[in-house]
Design a protein around this motif. Structure first.
Motif, PDB file in Angstrom:
ATOM      1  N   ILE A  91       0.856  -1.182   0.000  1.00 50.48           N
ATOM      2  CA  ILE A  91       0.000   0.000   0.000  1.00 50.48           C
ATOM      3  C   ILE A  91       0.893   1.233   0.000  1.00 50.48           C
ATOM      4  O   ILE A  91       1.902   1.289   0.724  1.00 50.48           O
ATOM      5  N   ASP A  92       0.556   2.206  -0.841  1.00 44.77           N
ATOM      6  CA  ASP A  92       1.334   3.435  -0.921  1.00 44.77           C
ATOM      7  C   ASP A  92       1.317   4.139   0.438  1.00 44.77           C
ATOM      8  O   ASP A  92       0.291   4.175   1.132  1.00 44.77           O
ATOM      9  N   TRP A  93       2.451   4.702   0.819  1.00 41.68           N
ATOM     10  CA  TRP A  93       2.551   5.289   2.160  1.00 41.68           C
ATOM     11  C   TRP A  93       1.579   6.446   2.351  1.00 41.68           C
ATOM     12  O   TRP A  93       1.035   6.642   3.449  1.00 41.68           O
ATOM     13  N   ILE A  94       1.307   7.204   1.275  1.00 42.73           N
ATOM     14  CA  ILE A  94       0.365   8.326   1.392  1.00 42.73           C
ATOM     15  C   ILE A  94      -1.039   7.798   1.649  1.00 42.73           C
ATOM     16  O   ILE A  94      -1.760   8.291   2.531  1.00 42.73           O
ATOM     17  N   ALA A 111      19.580  -6.638  10.698  1.00 45.80           N
ATOM     18  CA  ALA A 111      18.221  -6.242  11.089  1.00 45.80           C
ATOM     19  C   ALA A 111      18.196  -4.835  11.687  1.00 45.80           C
ATOM     20  O   ALA A 111      17.238  -4.080  11.487  1.00 45.80           O
ATOM     21  N   LYS A 112      19.260  -4.461  12.374  1.00 39.67           N
ATOM     22  CA  LYS A 112      19.309  -3.128  12.991  1.00 39.67           C
ATOM     23  C   LYS A 112      19.312  -2.037  11.928  1.00 39.67           C
ATOM     24  O   LYS A 112      18.614  -1.019  12.058  1.00 39.67           O
ATOM     25  N   THR A 113      20.088  -2.246  10.863  1.00 38.23           N
ATOM     26  CA  THR A 113      20.148  -1.260   9.782  1.00 38.23           C
ATOM     27  C   THR A 113      18.813  -1.169   9.063  1.00 38.23           C
ATOM     28  O   THR A 113      18.323  -0.076   8.759  1.00 38.23           O
ATOM     29  N   THR A 114      18.200  -2.321   8.795  1.00 36.22           N
ATOM     30  CA  THR A 114      16.892  -2.335   8.135  1.00 36.22           C
ATOM     31  C   THR A 114      15.858  -1.600   8.977  1.00 36.22           C
ATOM     32  O   THR A 114      15.087  -0.773   8.473  1.00 36.22           O
ATOM     33  N   ALA A 115      15.849  -1.886  10.284  1.00 36.88           N
ATOM     34  CA  ALA A 115      14.894  -1.223  11.169  1.00 36.88           C
ATOM     35  C   ALA A 115      15.128   0.287  11.211  1.00 36.88           C
ATOM     36  O   ALA A 115      14.174   1.070  11.237  1.00 36.88           O
ATOM     37  N   ALA A 116      16.399   0.700  11.176  1.00 32.59           N
ATOM     38  CA  ALA A 116      16.718   2.131  11.211  1.00 32.59           C
ATOM     39  C   ALA A 116      16.212   2.823   9.951  1.00 32.59           C
ATOM     40  O   ALA A 116      15.650   3.923  10.015  1.00 32.59           O
ATOM     41  N   ILE A 117      16.407   2.198   8.791  1.00 30.30           N
ATOM     42  CA  ILE A 117      15.920   2.778   7.531  1.00 30.30           C
ATOM     43  C   ILE A 117      14.405   2.884   7.551  1.00 30.30           C
ATOM     44  O   ILE A 117      13.822   3.913   7.167  1.00 30.30           O
ATOM     45  N   GLN A 118      13.740   1.834   8.029  1.00 28.05           N
ATOM     46  CA  GLN A 118      12.282   1.851   8.070  1.00 28.05           C
ATOM     47  C   GLN A 118      11.764   2.891   9.076  1.00 28.05           C
ATOM     48  O   GLN A 118      10.736   3.530   8.856  1.00 28.05           O
ATOM     49  N   ARG A 119      12.504   3.068  10.150  1.00 25.70           N
ATOM     50  CA  ARG A 119      12.110   4.060  11.141  1.00 25.70           C
ATOM     51  C   ARG A 119      12.242   5.468  10.575  1.00 25.70           C
ATOM     52  O   ARG A 119      11.382   6.336  10.786  1.00 25.70           O
ATOM     53  N   ILE A 120      13.311   5.716   9.836  1.00 27.68           N
ATOM     54  CA  ILE A 120      13.499   7.012   9.165  1.00 27.68           C
ATOM     55  C   ILE A 120      12.354   7.267   8.207  1.00 27.68           C
ATOM     56  O   ILE A 120      11.786   8.374   8.154  1.00 27.68           O
ATOM     57  N   LYS A 121      11.991   6.262   7.430  1.00 29.71           N
ATOM     58  CA  LYS A 121      10.887   6.412   6.483  1.00 29.71           C
ATOM     59  C   LYS A 121       9.579   6.711   7.192  1.00 29.71           C
ATOM     60  O   LYS A 121       8.815   7.606   6.782  1.00 29.71           O
ATOM     61  N   GLU A 122       9.318   5.983   8.257  1.00 35.49           N
ATOM     62  CA  GLU A 122       8.049   6.180   8.971  1.00 35.49           C
ATOM     63  C   GLU A 122       7.979   7.577   9.603  1.00 35.49           C
ATOM     64  O   GLU A 122       6.936   8.241   9.527  1.00 35.49           O
ATOM     65  N   GLN A 123       9.078   8.010  10.202  1.00 32.14           N
ATOM     66  CA  GLN A 123       9.093   9.342  10.813  1.00 32.14           C
ATOM     67  C   GLN A 123       8.930  10.432   9.765  1.00 32.14           C
ATOM     68  O   GLN A 123       8.227  11.428   9.987  1.00 32.14           O
ATOM     69  N   THR A 124       9.568  10.248   8.625  1.00 39.14           N
ATOM     70  CA  THR A 124       9.436  11.212   7.527  1.00 39.14           C
ATOM     71  C   THR A 124       8.006  11.247   7.011  1.00 39.14           C
ATOM     72  O   THR A 124       7.450  12.316   6.726  1.00 39.14           O
ATOM     73  N   GLN A 125       7.394  10.085   6.886  1.00 39.34           N
ATOM     74  CA  GLN A 125       6.004  10.011   6.438  1.00 39.34           C
ATOM     75  C   GLN A 125       5.075  10.741   7.420  1.00 39.34           C
ATOM     76  O   GLN A 125       4.189  11.499   7.013  1.00 39.34           O
ATOM     77  N   ASP A 126       5.278  10.514   8.705  1.00 39.88           N
ATOM     78  CA  ASP A 126       4.447  11.181   9.716  1.00 39.88           C
ATOM     79  C   ASP A 126       4.578  12.698   9.615  1.00 39.88           C
ATOM     80  O   ASP A 126       3.586  13.439   9.660  1.00 39.88           O
ATOM     81  N   GLU A 156      13.974  13.711   1.497  1.00 41.50           N
ATOM     82  CA  GLU A 156      14.291  13.751   2.929  1.00 41.50           C
ATOM     83  C   GLU A 156      14.836  12.412   3.414  1.00 41.50           C
ATOM     84  O   GLU A 156      15.729  12.365   4.265  1.00 41.50           O
ATOM     85  N   VAL A 157      14.269  11.305   2.870  1.00 38.78           N
ATOM     86  CA  VAL A 157      14.795   9.990   3.246  1.00 38.78           C
ATOM     87  C   VAL A 157      16.232   9.845   2.763  1.00 38.78           C
ATOM     88  O   VAL A 157      17.114   9.362   3.480  1.00 38.78           O
ATOM     89  N   LYS A 158      16.473  10.303   1.535  1.00 33.82           N
ATOM     90  CA  LYS A 158      17.823  10.222   0.989  1.00 33.82           C
ATOM     91  C   LYS A 158      18.807  11.021   1.832  1.00 33.82           C
ATOM     92  O   LYS A 158      19.951  10.619   2.043  1.00 33.82           O
ATOM     93  N   ALA A 159      18.337  12.166   2.309  1.00 30.25           N
ATOM     94  CA  ALA A 159      19.206  13.004   3.134  1.00 30.25           C
ATOM     95  C   ALA A 159      19.496  12.354   4.481  1.00 30.25           C
ATOM     96  O   ALA A 159      20.564  12.555   5.070  1.00 30.25           O
ATOM     97  N   GLU A 160      18.527  11.568   4.964  1.00 28.21           N
ATOM     98  CA  GLU A 160      18.671  10.936   6.277  1.00 28.21           C
ATOM     99  C   GLU A 160      19.438   9.616   6.200  1.00 28.21           C
ATOM    100  O   GLU A 160      20.198   9.273   7.098  1.00 28.21           O
ATOM    101  N   VAL A 161      19.208   8.850   5.112  1.00 23.56           N
ATOM    102  CA  VAL A 161      19.851   7.546   4.968  1.00 23.56           C
ATOM    103  C   VAL A 161      21.214   7.731   4.306  1.00 23.56           C
ATOM    104  O   VAL A 161      21.372   8.531   3.396  1.00 23.56           O
ATOM    105  N   SER A 162      22.190   6.977   4.775  1.00 25.58           N
ATOM    106  CA  SER A 162      23.548   7.090   4.242  1.00 25.58           C
ATOM    107  C   SER A 162      23.562   6.875   2.730  1.00 25.58           C
ATOM    108  O   SER A 162      23.006   5.895   2.220  1.00 25.58           O
ATOM    109  N   ASP A 163      24.202   7.778   2.024  1.00 29.94           N
ATOM    110  CA  ASP A 163      24.296   7.686   0.569  1.00 29.94           C
ATOM    111  C   ASP A 163      25.477   6.781   0.203  1.00 29.94           C
ATOM    112  O   ASP A 163      26.447   6.670   0.948  1.00 29.94           O
ATOM    113  N   TYR A 164      25.385   6.132  -0.939  1.00 27.89           N
ATOM    114  CA  TYR A 164      26.484   5.297  -1.388  1.00 27.89           C
ATOM    115  C   TYR A 164      26.451   5.183  -2.902  1.00 27.89           C
ATOM    116  O   TYR A 164      25.424   5.454  -3.542  1.00 27.89           O
TER     117      TYR A 164
END
Length: 758
Positions: free
Chosen positions: A472-475, A584-599, A703-711
């Motif tokens: 489901i789309d986050w919006i 799992a910690k990195t995955t959870a951190a990325i998902q948490r960043i996404k969720e906070q950004t969405q909120d 914003e997610v890109k800015a928050e998540v480490s770029d590579y």
């Protein structure tokens, strides 16, 4: 014309000579010359040299093109061996056929040889194509007997009869097994298969399966402990004609050893008649598969196998150039745990094994140990035995993969026949192989099947996949207050998923294998997977790309040409995706960043709040209708107010006025004017809503890109991959250069460099 070792030996012994232009051959003792353009001539030359150099017959007791009496029209036997130097008493008739002769041609040659032997009153007959050899005792048997008089060999010079068995360990009191060339071995495999297929007598796949079992038995028989002079079991013995089931019992005993070791693959009995066993054993008995050059026997089997599976079994396998590219790009060592979750015939596993074997060779050259030492053997064999794993859903193809590994000097132990998408625990319990453990593999190299659908109604395990649930789309999720599913990662971390709890009815295999491979890999492990480009480009696959982004560090995408799999029967545009698994910690951190950004974006006045207002406004405007609808509603209100001021507005009148207005609006809504207004209004609001959604999503991604480490990601487009659309080799293979660059890129990643090429 190819000069074989046997022909060269005959030339050196001055038994035969070949002219400078290689157009003719001279049998020197007979002073007879024949054209080499005849494909049977080289077969006859090898038989002639064999009779003299290996069986000991004097050249003056052998004749070529010997006239056969009582045959109309007048015919000649290819070779006749006599008991006497005067050449008056024929002893053995040899009938020669070209190497490529079909089973029907060879069976006819047997009949022809019998006719010649009977006419000449010879005691023995040998039919040879160089690939297939049949030996018979003609004397004292009925003219139509073809099985009870079969022999394992012909007599040696000075012997009146045949030894009990032809092939013995070391060739003591017999003949040793011989090393064969790649082309000869390919012919042996093909002709043995064709003999079992028998032009449609049995299913081609069933014939391949039976041949598969017998090649296993052949290899295992070679590896059994024997004293010098002790006969091999995988051959026709002299007394097999008297006790017809003896050969079958010997072969079955060897097969039972394999069944005891690999029960999940060796499930069916050998289903061949005594005559069929004798035929196939005849093709393979003289060959030393264990000592034949590794590359030669590997290519021979792959050539035969690939052609068969593509042509007869509806399967195709990853081209060698692509497999080699993937394995070369990854830092696989003897310590690595490697798995192919849909291994087919084992191509990826074999190239991984070859890579480790080459590493052992390099260590030997550097002086760590000698190439014939046990240390060299253990370096690659322990890797093959303990670190290589494969899963193949087809039992027949899994058995083929095992045989392919054994032909390449082993590594078959951990190849299992099972559905690679089943739960790993179920897989382990069903097969009894405890090595299939989640989160333990360093590398996954695979080319899963494309496009097949796994249906929930047929495979309940689909509900256990994150990618088996509806996305489901986050919006939409925020606007509809959809609850975010949470999942325990098993190590104290909670992973937030962007999927609903509603299961999909079906999902493609390639998508599910992405998730299954994630389960197998340890954090930091690498996966290289051939995928259809739809996963990378289709808008409907955005949820898959989102999932990849959360669970993997994308290392590389290497685009393959459209024709990459065309020669193997598949035309789907594809790429090779290289991924490195997050913990799992990195995955959870990325998902948490996404969720906070969405909120945050959803709660913003110019974000989700503005979008909700615009959607509500659209709904209200459409409900009110166009100017005419609003005029009718206004007129009703005016009339009602006037009647109310006069004191004559009753509920019945109010109801009548409303019904009159609704009827007028309904009539207006049937007009083209209203339809155009509604369409224009919908288009206007939809465009504004979509623009706002795109803006909101762009903000989210930024914003997610800015928050998540770029590579950095290594991207490459390979257009020339060493072969063309028909499978013919080309002069250039760009994948070799890409593999070298990608290997360097990965090496920098492993040092912790965020930007490897800076």
């Amino acid at each position: 014309m190819q000069v074989t070792d046997l022909i060269q030996r005959g030339i050196e012994a001055k038994l035969i000579s070949i002219d400078v232009e290689r157009k003719s051959i001279l049998y020197r003792a007979l002073n007879k010359k024949y054209r080499l353009s005849d494909p049977e001539e080289l077969v006859r030359a090898r038989a002639y040299v064999t009779l003299i150099s290996e069986y000991g017959y004097p050249a003056d007791q052998i004749d070529i093109e010997f006239p056969v009496p009582h045959r109309v029209p007048s015919l000649t036997a290819d070779i006749v061996v006599f008991k006497d130097k005067a050449r008056t008493t024929p002893f053995i008739v040899v009938e020669c056929k070209r190497e490529e002769a079909s089973k029907g041609e060879l069976d006819h040659a047997v009949e022809q040889g019998f006719g010649y032997a009977n006419s000449l009153k010879a005691e023995f007959m040998w039919m040879t194509s160089g690939i297939r050899n049949d030996y018979f005792k003609v004397g004292n048997f009925g003219g139509m007997e073809r099985e009870q008089n079969r022999e394992p060999d012909i007599p040696r010079h000075g012997k009146a009869d045949v030894a009990a068995a032809r092939f013995t360990k070391g060739g003591v009191n017999g003949f040793d097994l011989k090393i064969v060339q790649e082309t000869d071995l390919t012919r042996k495999f093909k002709q043995a298969h064709d003999a079992l297929w028998a032009g449609g007598k049995r299913n081609p796949a069933e014939a391949f399966d039976e041949l598969d079992k017998l090649i296993f038995c052949k290899i295992w028989d070679e590896r059994a402990n024997r004293k010098p002079g002790e006969p091999y079991d995988f051959q026709v013995f002299k007394n097999d004609r008297d006790r017809g089931d003896d050969l079958k019992k010997r072969i079955q005993a060897i097969y039972e050893q394999g069944r005891a070791r690999d029960k999940e693959v060796f499930q069916d009995n050998i289903r061949l008649s005594n005559a069929e066993l004798q035929t196939v054993v005849g093709y393979l008995a003289d060959t030393n598969l264990s000592e034949t050059d590794l590359d030669s026997k590997g290519r021979a089997f792959e050539t035969f196998m690939t052609g068969f599976f593509r042509g007869e079994f509806g399967q195709y396998f990853t081209p060698r150039n692509i497999v080699k590219f993937i394995v070369d790009a990854l830092p696989i060592t003897s310590e690595s745990a490697v798995i192919d979750t849909s291994c087919g015939s084992g191509g990826f596993l074999l190239h991984a094994l070859d890579k480790v074997r080459r590493q052992a060779d390099a260590m030997a050259e550097d002086g760590y140990f000698s190439r014939d030492s046990r240390q060299h053997w253990k370096h690659w064999h322990d890797f093959a035995e303990n670190n290589l794993y494969g899963i193949e859903i087809s039992e027949g193809i899994a058995r083929t993969a095992k045989m392919n590994m054994i032909i390449h000097d082993d590594g078959h132990t951990n190849v299992i026949s099972h559905d690679g998408l089943e739960s790993i625990e179920t897989m382990r319990q069903a097969t009894g192989n405890q090595g299939f453990i989640p989160g333990t593999f360093d590398f996954i190299i695979t080319n899963p099947p494309f496009g097949s659908k796994v249906k929930l109604a047929e495979k309940s395990y689909l509900q256990n996949y994150d990618l088996g649930r509806k996305d489901i789309d986050w919006i939409d999720a925020k606007m509809n207050n959809v609850r975010v599913v949470q999942k325990d990662a098993g190590n104290g971390e909670v992973i937030r998923l962007t999927f609903t709890e509603k299961n999909r009815d079906q999902q493609t295999t390639e998508v599910l294998f992405l998730e299954q491979c994630h389960r197998f890999l340890k954090p930091g492990g690498y996966m290289a997977m051939v995928i259809p480009d739809s996963i990378l480009t289709n808008s409907s696959m955005q949820y898959v790309r989102n999932w990849i982004e959360e669970h993997w560090r994308i290392v590389s995408v290497v685009s393959l040409p459209q024709f990459a799999f065309a020669a193997n029967g598949a035309g789907v545009k594809s790429s090779v995706l290289f991924l490195k698994r997050y913990d799992a910690k990195t995955t959870a951190a990325i998902q948490r960043i996404k969720e906070q950004t969405q909120d945050k974006l959803h709660d913003a006045k110019d974000g989700g709040t503005a979008l909700e207002k615009l959607i509500a406004e659209k709904k209200l405007v459409l409900k009110r209708g166009d100017a005419e609808c609003q005029r009718v509603d206004a007129e009703v209100i005016t009339k009602a107010q006037a009647l109310s001021e006069q004191g004559t507005l009753t509920p019945a009148i109010r109801k009548a006025l409303k019904a009159e207005a609704e009827a007028a609006k309904a009539k207006h809504m049937e007009t083209g004017v209203f339809a155009q207004w509604k369409a224009d209004t919908n288009d206007d609001y939809n465009e504004r809503i979509e623009n706002l959604r795109e803006t909101l999503n762009d903000q989210y991604l930024a914003e997610v890109k800015a928050e998540v480490s770029d590579y950095e990601i290594y991207m490459a487009i390979a257009e020339d991959i060493g072969y063309d659309a028909t499978g013919r080799p080309t002069a250039t293979n760009e994948l070799e250069a890409v593999a070298a660059e990608l290997s360097r890129f990965i090496a920098h990643i492993e040092t912790g460099a965020t930007r490897p090429f800076v």
